[in-house]
Design a protein around this motif. Structure first.
Motif: not given
Length: 368
Positions: A180-202
């Motif tokens: 609940s703490g996101a503020k306008p002006g913030d950068l959105i960040v991620t700490t890894g690569i999304a989609g690898r688990s779905a690709a692995g399942l496929h």
């Protein structure tokens, strides 16, 4: 309550002869004996672990001078043929992933994982050795992340295996990272690569594609699905450095987690497709299968990386600290004023500029 359950006499998958019959308590001992070192239990404040009506743990496991802690509790359930099946998961993978998904929730709060309780309901077609392999995976994950297994419950099940794990952790009082703490002006960040688990399942479901992919990429994608790595160190670092305003773990896909943070914070998320990180293996596998990388990244889920927002003035420092620890962090968008909506910016090749399209939750839902 004492429950006596008959088990099948025979050889396990490893050719080891199993006992003819074991009651509930014999089974628990067989599955958990010597699972963890005494030193790990002592380090996490455990006074009495498995073997009595309840575990006994020190009231304050970490007592840093001048700092108090708040407790964190989380629980997840994995049901056979809904969350896993033995076509794509080895038995030890089932146990490992069940605990890892819980630890990821603690990571998303910036917390320290301490203790776990295991509840398992076992159908008749699973032998003692099968369940011992599942516990081997649980203990492998627990020992890797220094989490003490302190108890649980064991029952019979009429049809499917059900595995429920509760994890208890702690975090410095008043510093937990919330949605609940996101503020306008913030950068959105991620700490890894999304989609690898779905690709692995496929890939696990379509082994005919393996020859088209380098062996290292085959292994990496499969492991991303079968043995995801909860990012406890990343969560702790984001909490300690400051500037991180909101955090969530990616269990249901980037789109779903982005919507959850945006709604909880009362803001709008704008993700930039061109900034979403893609690994070499993921890119190659998408090309040879003609599957949509974007769908895997946004909606695949079970990556257990972290998604959050950071004050842009702090981002370079955070990025530097991550790099020093050989960890990844990527800026993939920005936060704007809004009311919980999530947008994806995509390059329109015809008009040579970016267009926005709204995206919604589209991951797995148990009740739809």
């Amino acid at each position: 309550m004492y429950i006596k359950v008959q088990c099948t006499v025979g050889l396990s998958r490893n050719g080891v002869k199993e006992p003819q019959a074991m009651d509930e308590f014999s089974r628990i001992s067989y599955w958990t004996k010597e699972g963890q070192a005494k030193s790990l239990l002592e380090a996490t404040g455990v006074k009495l672990a498995i073997g009595d009506d309840a575990a006994i743990v020190s009231g304050a496991v970490r007592q840093d001078e001048g700092c108090s802690y708040e407790m964190l509790y989380t629980v997840d359930t994995m049901v056979e043929d809904i969350h896993f099946n033995t076509q794509t998961m080895q038995l030890d993978h089932i146990g490992y992933k069940a605990l890892a998904s819980n630890l990821s929730d603690i990571a998303a709060m910036g917390g320290i994982a301490l203790h776990a309780l295991i509840a398992i309901s076992v159908p008749g077609h699973y032998t003692e050795e099968h369940i011992k392999q599942i516990y081997h995976g649980i203990y492998q994950c627990a020992n890797q992340y220094e989490v003490a297994i302190v108890g649980g419950d064991t029952t019979a099940s009429p049809h499917s295996l059900v595995l429920t794990i509760t994890v208890i952790g702690q975090v410095e009082a008043g510093t937990a990272l919330r949605r609940s703490g996101a503020k306008p002006g913030d950068l959105i960040v991620t700490t890894g690569i999304a989609g690898r688990s779905a690709a692995g399942l496929h890939l696990l479901l379509h082994p005919e594609f393996e020859p088209q992919l380098a062996a290292k990429h085959v292994q990496s994608l499969k492991q991303a699905h079968q043995m995801p790595q909860p990012q406890l160190d990343q969560g702790r670092l984001l909490r300690s450095l400051g500037g991180c305003h909101a955090l969530n773990d990616v269990s249901d896909g980037l789109a779903s987690e982005a919507v959850e943070i945006a709604e909880a914070s009362g803001v709008a998320f704008v993700l930039d497709e061109q900034l979403l990180p893609v690994s070499e293996g993921l890119s190659q596998y998408g090309s040879c299968t003609k599957q949509s990388l974007l769908d895997w990244m946004l909606y695949g889920g079970e990556d257990y990386i972290l998604l959050g927002t950071i004050d842009p003035q702090c981002y370079e420092q955070v990025k530097e600290q991550f790099a020093q620890r050989h960890m990844q962090i990527y800026a993939i968008g920005k936060v704007e004023p809004g009311k919980g909506e999530v947008w994806l910016e995509r390059m329109d090749s015809r008009m040579a500029h970016k267009q926005r399209e709204r995206i919604y939750k589209r991951g797995y839902n148990h009740f739809t």
